[in-house]
Design an enzyme around this catalytic site. Structure first.
Site, mmCIF file in Angstrom:
data_model
loop_
_atom_site.group_PDB
_atom_site.id
_atom_site.type_symbol
_atom_site.label_atom_id
_atom_site.label_comp_id
_atom_site.label_asym_id
_atom_site.label_seq_id
_atom_site.Cartn_x
_atom_site.Cartn_y
_atom_site.Cartn_z
ATOM 1 N N SER A 292 0.950 -0.766 0.095
ATOM 2 C CA SER A 292 0.252 -0.211 0.056
ATOM 3 C C SER A 292 0.778 0.948 -0.253
ATOM 4 O O SER A 292 1.800 1.417 0.457
ATOM 5 C CB SER A 292 -0.918 0.234 1.300
ATOM 6 O OG SER A 292 -0.037 0.621 2.918
ATOM 7 N N ASP A 293 0.151 2.294 -0.207
ATOM 8 C CA ASP A 293 1.103 3.904 -0.109
ATOM 9 C C ASP A 293 0.944 3.582 1.412
ATOM 10 O O ASP A 293 -0.071 3.541 2.047
ATOM 11 C CB ASP A 293 1.057 5.154 -0.693
ATOM 12 C CG ASP A 293 1.363 6.480 -0.867
ATOM 13 O OD1 ASP A 293 2.887 5.864 -0.426
ATOM 14 O OD2 ASP A 293 1.042 6.388 -1.959
ATOM 15 N N TRP A 294 1.686 4.666 2.288
ATOM 16 C CA TRP A 294 1.960 5.245 3.480
ATOM 17 C C TRP A 294 0.161 5.732 3.853
ATOM 18 O O TRP A 294 -0.311 6.417 3.290
ATOM 19 C CB TRP A 294 2.783 6.008 3.166
ATOM 20 C CG TRP A 294 3.012 6.452 5.039
ATOM 21 C CD1 TRP A 294 2.084 7.140 5.582
ATOM 22 C CD2 TRP A 294 4.027 6.826 5.444
ATOM 23 N NE1 TRP A 294 2.930 7.399 6.759
ATOM 24 C CE2 TRP A 294 4.556 6.657 6.134
ATOM 25 C CE3 TRP A 294 5.513 5.952 5.153
ATOM 26 C CZ2 TRP A 294 5.270 6.854 7.613
ATOM 27 C CZ3 TRP A 294 6.957 6.272 6.147
ATOM 28 C CH2 TRP A 294 6.487 6.393 7.373
ATOM 29 N N ALA A 296 -2.103 4.216 3.416
ATOM 30 C CA ALA A 296 -3.268 4.421 2.335
ATOM 31 C C ALA A 296 -4.227 3.483 2.870
ATOM 32 O O ALA A 296 -5.783 4.326 2.281
ATOM 33 C CB ALA A 296 -2.735 3.997 1.258
#
Ligand code: NOJ
Length: 735
Positions: A292-294, A296
């Site tokens: 995942s993005d940070w 997200a």
């Protein structure tokens, strides 16, 4: 006798079994490097508890994060079973300490994978990606990424969160700096180059890292150019604009992808089973993992599709996000979700296998530790500097050059003015990893070294980047008046682009424009060097300048590269990877828009409708003459071979590198297609007076067909045009 034989045989079998199971205990299949990776993955998985499996799917940070959007302190409590950390330090020792914990304190000794944002260099910082694309030199970009990989891996990083391949058409969005511009094909080509550079043929090489394609998908379509916000992406443009670079990156073997922050027409990228599971895993058969993005996953709550972290974990995980970057959603809730039967164990197993597979491919089980070398052995090696310098040179774009103002010739007094003239920090660009200002050659220093003692350089700051203090104008005007030519170094600060760094206008702050007007009073030729992480609005500056060079944020070799171009030691060869609008109000403006219903109307009443500088614009010090396009055939059938050639002559006096861009147009088709689509490009060195032939080998399905809203390709009969600059040739495809 026979009796003894039987007893011996039984004893032999028994002893063999004891020895085998002893060996098996000492060296299980997953620890055996001679075994096939899939067997090792299965074996390891079969030994893992539910909790151990879940830990593999979490990433925490280690070290102080200096990205102001993701501040996190040094990790204090970290389970030895953890799957991954983001490694902000550049000392292999610290990595090894942490890794030792994983190898020795965890029950199964599974190594952690250390990730980091190595976006345009690690310590040898080279130009931002938007600039790299202006070089139109993918081989060079591959080499630069290989340098980044070597420096990073030798410092304890196994995995870079790069390349970013978000097609982006709104210069207000700060992250345009991080991608390869507005065109899908360009992003695809540079994506493949960087994946090759990072990963090489074998990621277990101690100088290679795993790549991560991001941000899957459509993040670049952020409304109003604001970061993290909604994106409206139809199924049609999802496929014809955004998918191509990802598909190319997956085919090139990219080990991982990062799910995007944005909400894609109602379903956030991080909870989007269609793109993550149906397309990526099922259709494209990607067998690595998605991180995942940070934050997200937990942000699915803010985006209104999950009520709490548990629901967010459920949505992201079942959609196909395998690793949780700094959300504490999987470590808190995934085991519980499995126990409740909401997440099938088979899905958890598949996710863990994906993570383990990448770790095995990186050779982490055999070589979990990083050799503790000295910085000198890792950073700023002469060959690395050479690559960074060449990439900086080739990414600079000569936008304007009236009366051959450039290259400099014969001037003995040169005024170097502006807030960027002696700057180091701002030339590193956003996401500069372990870039160090001490390594940066300033524009002023570069010119001083290049031009030597025969030229007298003067310097004045002129103004700050913004604000309204004009008190330094007079000194600058004085320096300009006493000089033969003025080099004015203007542009953006480093943190005006990158993540969470949108601007409402892409013009330079008024104080900088005012400085240009002020210096015009000196009546000397004005050369504008423009450093930025995005295209700029230059309509007021263009008429005031004699020459303009877009230098972007070129990294540590800035001064050397800029001086090489200004002095004429290097012939500029960069061409724009993103359109420079006439004014911010034209945004979105990009070369490959779909056709309007009325081409003769629909213009702005107050500004021109065409951009100031189009995609692929870029001048050189020599003059290239293009022949007409020759086609191998002008009427073709499906399955036929087709190729095109164009001869380019360097009719000037200076050697140069020229990129030929091949576009196609399909004027009538079942769906409306862009007015022009880039399908191929090639850069070649042309010696003064030399003619070389550029060739475009067509694959009809790849280059002439269109993709529909489900990703299917269609090749229709009818007329097509192939174009290079103003040259055009018609091709008829008959059934
Ligand atoms: C957030 C950014 O969007 C992403 O590009 C980056 O890789 C992560 N933070 C980790 O720093």
């Amino acid at each position: 006798m026979r009796k003894y034989k039987a007893i011996y045989s039984v004893l032999f079998v028994f002893l063999s079994m004891v020895v085998f199971s002893q060996n098996e205990k000492e060296s299980p299949v997953y620890k055996n490097p001679k075994q096939d990776i899939e067997k090792r993955v299965d074996d390891l998985l079969s030994r893992m508890t539910l909790e151990e499996k879940v830990y593999q799917l979490n990433q925490y940070t280690l070290g102080r994060n200096d990205n102001k959007n993701n501040i996190e302190e040094v990790l204090k409590q970290k389970p030895a079973e953890l799957g991954s950390v983001i490694y902000f330090n550049n000392d292999p020792k610290l990595r090894n300490e942490v890794q030792r914990q994983a190898m020795e304190k965890s029950r199964l000794g599974i190594p952690m994978i250390f990730g980091y944002d190595v976006i345009h260099g690690y310590r040898t910082v080279y130009p931002i990606s938007l600039a790299q694309a202006c070089s139109w030199n993918p081989e060079l970009v591959e080499q630069a990424c290989a340098v980044a990989a070597q420096e990073a891996r030798m410092s304890g990083v196994d995995w870079t969160f790069s390349p970013m391949i978000d097609v982006a058409r709104d210069g207000r969005w700060g992250r345009v700096a991080e991608g390869y511009g507005e065109d899908p094909y360009t992003n695809a080509v540079f994506c493949v180059a960087s994946v090759k550079g990072y990963q090489g043929k074998d990621m277990s090489d101690p100088k290679k890292v795993a790549a991560c394609l991001k941000h899957y998908i459509g993040y670049g379509a952020s409304e109003g150019g604001r970061d993290y916000v909604y994106t409206e992406i139809s199924a049609q443009s999802l496929w014809d604009t955004y998918m191509l670079p990802y598909e190319a990156g997956v085919k090139a073997g990219a080990a991982t992808l990062m799910s995007s922050f944005n909400d894609i027409s109602g379903t956030p990228g991080t909870a989007n089973a269609y793109i993550l599971r149906d397309i990526l895993k099922n259709r494209w058969k990607h067998d690595g993992f998605v991180v995942s993005d940070w934050g997200a996953i937990q942000q699915l709550r803010s985006q209104g599709v999950a009520g709490d972290k548990k629901e967010a974990a459920l949505k992201a995980f079942t959609a196909g996000v395998e690793m949780d970057m700094m959300n504490n959603c999987y470590d808190m809730h995934l085991a519980e979700l499995v126990k409740e039967g909401k997440v099938p164990m088979s899905m958890l197993d598949d996710a863990v296998k994906r993570v383990l597979r990448v770790k095995f491919r990186l050779g982490l089980f055999e070589n979990p530790y990083t050799p503790e070398t000295d910085e000198k052995e890792r950073f700023l090696l002469p060959a690395s500097l050479k690559i960074a310098e060449q990439l900086a040179e080739e990414s600079l774009v000569l936008l304007k050059n009236e009366n051959n103002t450039l290259p400099l010739s014969g001037q003995t007094k040169i005024a170097v003015i502006g807030p960027l003239a002696k700057s180091r920090w701002h030339l590193l660009g956003s996401w500069a990893a372990h870039g160090n200002t001490d390594d940066v050659i300033t524009i002023y220093d570069g010119l001083e070294t290049e031009l030597g003692n025969n030229v007298q350089l003067s310097y004045a700051e002129g103004c700050a980047f913004d604000g309204n203090d004009t008190s330094k104008f007079a000194e600058a005007l004085d320096a300009a008046t006493k000089s033969d030519v003025v080099i004015l170094c203007l542009g953006e600060k480093k943190d005006w682009s990158g993540e969470n760094a949108s601007r409402s206008t892409i013009a330079l702050p008024k104080i900088q424009e005012d400085l240009v007007m002020e210096l015009k009073k000196a009546g000397k030729p004005l050369i504008l060097l423009l450093s930025s992480g995005r295209p700029l609005e230059l309509n007021r500056l263009e008429p005031l300048s004699d020459a303009m060079v877009a230098i972007w944020q070129p990294g540590i070799m800035t001064g050397k590269a800029v001086a090489g171009i200004l002095s004429g030691r290097v012939n500029p060869s960069g061409k724009l990877s993103m359109t420079f609008p006439y004014a911010t109000g034209q945004i979105p403006v990009y070369y490959n828009a779909r056709q309007s219903a009325r081409t003769h109307q629909g213009n702005y009443q107050d500004i021109p409708t065409i951009p100031l500088y189009e995609f692929a614009h870029g001048l050189s010090y020599t003059n290239y003459v293009y022949s007409d396009i020759k086609a191998s055939a002008t009427t073709i059938k499906r399955g036929d071979k087709l190729s095109f050639e164009i001869a380019v002559t360097n009719a000037g006096k200076m050697d140069g590198k020229e990129t030929v861009h091949w576009f196609i147009t399909d004027p009538v088709s079942t769906i409306s297609r862009p007015v022009k689509e880039l399908k191929y490009f090639e850069k070649k060195l042309l010696k003064a007076g030399e003619t070389r032939v550029y060739r475009f080998e067509v694959d009809l399905m790849r280059d002439f067909a269109f993709v529909d809203s489900t990703g299917k390709r269609f090749l229709e009969s009818g007329d097509y045009y192939v174009m290079v600059k103003d040259k055009k040739i018609k091709i008829e495809l008959v059934d």
